[in-house]
Design a protein around this motif. Structure first.
Motif, PDB file in Angstrom:
ATOM      1  N   HIS A 149      55.940  50.307  46.856  1.00  0.00           N
ATOM      2  CA  HIS A 149      56.724  50.360  45.617  1.00  0.00           C
ATOM      3  C   HIS A 149      56.650  51.755  44.993  1.00  0.00           C
ATOM      4  O   HIS A 149      57.656  52.292  44.533  1.00  0.00           O
ATOM      5  CB  HIS A 149      56.222  49.301  44.628  1.00  0.00           C
ATOM      6  CG  HIS A 149      56.926  49.328  43.310  1.00  0.00           C
ATOM      7  ND1 HIS A 149      58.245  48.931  43.171  1.00  0.00           N
ATOM      8  CD2 HIS A 149      56.514  49.705  42.085  1.00  0.00           C
ATOM      9  CE1 HIS A 149      58.614  49.076  41.906  1.00  0.00           C
ATOM     10  NE2 HIS A 149      57.570  49.540  41.230  1.00  0.00           N
ATOM     11  N   ASN A 150      55.460  52.348  44.985  1.00  0.00           N
ATOM     12  CA  ASN A 150      55.293  53.686  44.418  1.00  0.00           C
ATOM     13  C   ASN A 150      56.058  54.732  45.221  1.00  0.00           C
ATOM     14  O   ASN A 150      56.624  55.660  44.656  1.00  0.00           O
ATOM     15  CB  ASN A 150      53.814  54.060  44.346  1.00  0.00           C
ATOM     16  CG  ASN A 150      53.082  53.304  43.248  1.00  0.00           C
ATOM     17  OD1 ASN A 150      53.694  52.759  42.340  1.00  0.00           O
ATOM     18  ND2 ASN A 150      51.774  53.249  43.352  1.00  0.00           N
ATOM     19  N   GLY A 166      60.475  58.388  45.496  1.00  0.00           N
ATOM     20  CA  GLY A 166      61.639  58.847  46.244  1.00  0.00           C
ATOM     21  C   GLY A 166      62.906  58.790  45.405  1.00  0.00           C
ATOM     22  O   GLY A 166      63.731  59.710  45.421  1.00  0.00           O
ATOM     23  N   THR A 167      63.048  57.715  44.641  1.00  0.00           N
ATOM     24  CA  THR A 167      64.212  57.571  43.771  1.00  0.00           C
ATOM     25  C   THR A 167      64.201  58.631  42.671  1.00  0.00           C
ATOM     26  O   THR A 167      65.223  59.268  42.397  1.00  0.00           O
ATOM     27  CB  THR A 167      64.234  56.166  43.139  1.00  0.00           C
ATOM     28  OG1 THR A 167      64.250  55.198  44.181  1.00  0.00           O
ATOM     29  CG2 THR A 167      65.439  55.974  42.254  1.00  0.00           C
ATOM     30  N   GLY A 194      64.920  62.081  44.238  1.00  0.00           N
ATOM     31  CA  GLY A 194      66.329  62.204  44.610  1.00  0.00           C
ATOM     32  C   GLY A 194      67.227  62.384  43.403  1.00  0.00           C
ATOM     33  O   GLY A 194      68.171  63.181  43.418  1.00  0.00           O
ATOM     34  N   THR A 195      66.934  61.635  42.337  1.00  0.00           N
ATOM     35  CA  THR A 195      67.712  61.769  41.100  1.00  0.00           C
ATOM     36  C   THR A 195      67.556  63.173  40.529  1.00  0.00           C
ATOM     37  O   THR A 195      68.535  63.817  40.147  1.00  0.00           O
ATOM     38  CB  THR A 195      67.256  60.723  40.075  1.00  0.00           C
ATOM     39  OG1 THR A 195      67.418  59.427  40.635  1.00  0.00           O
ATOM     40  CG2 THR A 195      68.056  60.824  38.795  1.00  0.00           C
ATOM     41  N   PHE A 196      66.317  63.654  40.477  1.00  0.00           N
ATOM     42  CA  PHE A 196      66.052  64.994  39.947  1.00  0.00           C
ATOM     43  C   PHE A 196      66.786  66.052  40.763  1.00  0.00           C
ATOM     44  O   PHE A 196      67.445  66.935  40.204  1.00  0.00           O
ATOM     45  CB  PHE A 196      64.542  65.263  39.948  1.00  0.00           C
ATOM     46  CG  PHE A 196      64.181  66.641  39.512  1.00  0.00           C
ATOM     47  CD1 PHE A 196      64.267  67.011  38.186  1.00  0.00           C
ATOM     48  CD2 PHE A 196      63.759  67.592  40.444  1.00  0.00           C
ATOM     49  CE1 PHE A 196      63.938  68.303  37.777  1.00  0.00           C
ATOM     50  CE2 PHE A 196      63.433  68.879  40.054  1.00  0.00           C
ATOM     51  CZ  PHE A 196      63.519  69.228  38.709  1.00  0.00           C
ATOM     52  N   LEU A 197      66.694  65.964  42.085  1.00  0.00           N
ATOM     53  CA  LEU A 197      67.326  66.971  42.944  1.00  0.00           C
ATOM     54  C   LEU A 197      68.853  66.898  42.896  1.00  0.00           C
ATOM     55  O   LEU A 197      69.522  67.905  43.122  1.00  0.00           O
ATOM     56  CB  LEU A 197      66.832  66.825  44.378  1.00  0.00           C
ATOM     57  CG  LEU A 197      65.369  67.214  44.591  1.00  0.00           C
ATOM     58  CD1 LEU A 197      64.948  66.929  46.028  1.00  0.00           C
ATOM     59  CD2 LEU A 197      65.128  68.679  44.244  1.00  0.00           C
TER      60      LEU A 197
END
Length: 58
Positions: free
Chosen positions: A4-5, A10-11, A14-17
């Motif tokens: 889960h972590n 990863g989410t 990915g959002t930040f990038l």
């Protein structure tokens, strides 16, 4: 780390990038100015409320 972590990290990564290339320098300056104004106003209001509280206690 649990699965889960890893998914959460990863989410978030990915959002930040995906956001970073879309940020323009005007946005950063505007955000910094608004943050500064907000901090100054917050500080001044806290001083005012502290002053009013001292006067009210007398």
């Amino acid at each position: 780390m649990t699965a889960h972590n890893h998914t959460l990290m990863g989410t978030a990564g990915g959002t930040f990038l995906s956001i970073v290339p879309n940020i323009q320098s005007e946005d950063i300056v505007k955000t910094a100015v608004l943050a500064t104004v907000g901090a100054v106003v917050s500080f001044m209001i806290s001083l005012l409320l502290k002053s009013l509280n001292k006067k009210h206690k007398k």
